[in-house]
Scaffold this active site. Structure first.
Site, mmCIF file in Angstrom:
data_model
loop_
_atom_site.group_PDB
_atom_site.id
_atom_site.type_symbol
_atom_site.label_atom_id
_atom_site.label_comp_id
_atom_site.label_asym_id
_atom_site.label_seq_id
_atom_site.Cartn_x
_atom_site.Cartn_y
_atom_site.Cartn_z
ATOM 1 N N LYS A 122 100.459 52.054 9.482
ATOM 2 C CA LYS A 122 100.614 50.814 8.732
ATOM 3 C C LYS A 122 99.667 49.784 9.258
ATOM 4 O O LYS A 122 99.347 49.492 10.449
ATOM 5 C CB LYS A 122 101.643 50.478 8.488
ATOM 6 C CG LYS A 122 102.716 50.068 9.158
ATOM 7 C CD LYS A 122 102.314 48.683 9.654
ATOM 8 C CE LYS A 122 103.366 48.004 10.563
ATOM 9 N NZ LYS A 122 102.932 46.675 10.993
ATOM 10 N N ASP B 192 110.547 48.344 9.975
ATOM 11 C CA ASP B 192 109.451 49.076 9.159
ATOM 12 C C ASP B 192 109.774 50.454 8.766
ATOM 13 O O ASP B 192 109.185 50.767 7.913
ATOM 14 C CB ASP B 192 108.399 49.178 10.404
ATOM 15 C CG ASP B 192 108.116 47.769 10.586
ATOM 16 O OD1 ASP B 192 108.311 46.769 10.101
ATOM 17 O OD2 ASP B 192 106.862 47.699 11.514
#
Length: 286
Positions: free
Chosen positions: A11, A135
């Site tokens: 990401k 995350d």
């Protein structure tokens, strides 16, 4: 089961605002996650116990690895003693701010929840994921853009994806998250921008006027300590990117491009020096 191979994508962060610090020492933040086409590959094979191997000696394949932590956390939750052998082919750089370890952990949770036929409720799976890393829930629960608050675990799926080419560069510096939080320059008192609305304006209307407010609070300290990382951002803009930023706490830097030709030229330039990923418009994790 013979074996199952799956991809665990990385990401980037579009804007990263550190908004405060909790009593437990964790910092709160506001950010937008977006997936990129840079991935590790995990292979799961039948085994009596839990075991793991990794393609690089730079990462541990013991109980400190997030994949094994995820498998053990899932076993403990379910009260079972099932096994699996995990093979990790590592391609996402670590210490890069790309969430590679978190993505590997989320992939392990998702795959083993299915393989072991546990059917863990989503809320409980979210709790396990958060315990592994802030995350991890993003990679577990969404496929495209997501707005995150808390320590990164409170998510809102924006049901959108970036309509631009993304060039992501790893300048070779491994920056620990602990170092980044200890050294960033606090800016807690300010009027925070509306990241959700800014993403909608950028993705739906290509409103580039929102870009100056898409700041990453780690950038000033990271750039001061690692001038080569600053240089990569400058070069991404020089090569035709209309926006560039540090991802997470770094050291990876990404640039957004409207034209494929410019993105390919930039990727070609950086590949002479560093690992690079080129992500197509509207990319989502599948």
């Amino acid at each position: 089961m013979q074996h199952i191979s799956v991809k665990a994508f990385a990401k980037i962060n579009l804007g990263l605002l550190i908004t405060g610090k909790r009593q437990d020492g964790y910092h709160t933040l506001e950010t937008v996650f977006s997936p990129i086409n840079w991935y590790d590959e995990l292979t799961f094979s039948a085994a009596d116990g839990l075991g793991m191997s990794c393609s690089t000696i730079d990462l541990p394949a013991d109980d400190s690895n997030l994949c094994l932590k995820a498998a053990k956390a899932l076993r403990e939750y379910a009260g079972i003693d099932k096994g699996v052998a995990i093979t990790l082919t590592k391609r996402i750089p670590f210490g890069a701010g790309l969430g590679g370890g978190s993505s590997d952990a989320a992939t392990t949770l998702r795959v083993l929840n299915a393989l072991w036929e546990l059917d863990v409720p989503q809320g409980d799976l979210h709790g396990i994921a958060t315990g592994l890393g802030a995350d991890v829930p993003y990679f577990l629960e969404t496929k495209g853009l997501a707005y995150a608050t808390g320590i990164g675990e409170i998510l809102e799926d924006l049901e959108a994806s970036l309509p631009f080419h993304i060039v992501t560069v790893f300048p070779g510096e491994h920056i620990s998250t602990v170092w980044a939080y200890r050294n960033f320059y606090p800016r807690f008192v300010r009027q925070a921008p509306d990241l959700k609305q800014m993403m909608k304006d950028l993705c739906l209307r290509s409103d580039f006027s929102v870009l100056p407010a898409l700041e990453n609070d780690f950038e000033p300290a990271v750039f001061d300590h690692y001038p080569a990382v600053r240089k990569v951002k400058e070069q991404l803009l020089e090569k035709g990117g209309f926006y560039a930023s540090l991802s997470g706490s770094g050291s990876a830097v990404f640039g957004l491009f409207e034209e494929l030709r410019d993105a390919e030229n930039a990727a070609r330039f950086f590949r002479e020096h560093f690992p690079v990923a080129l992500t197509e418009p509207f990319f989502t994790m599948q």
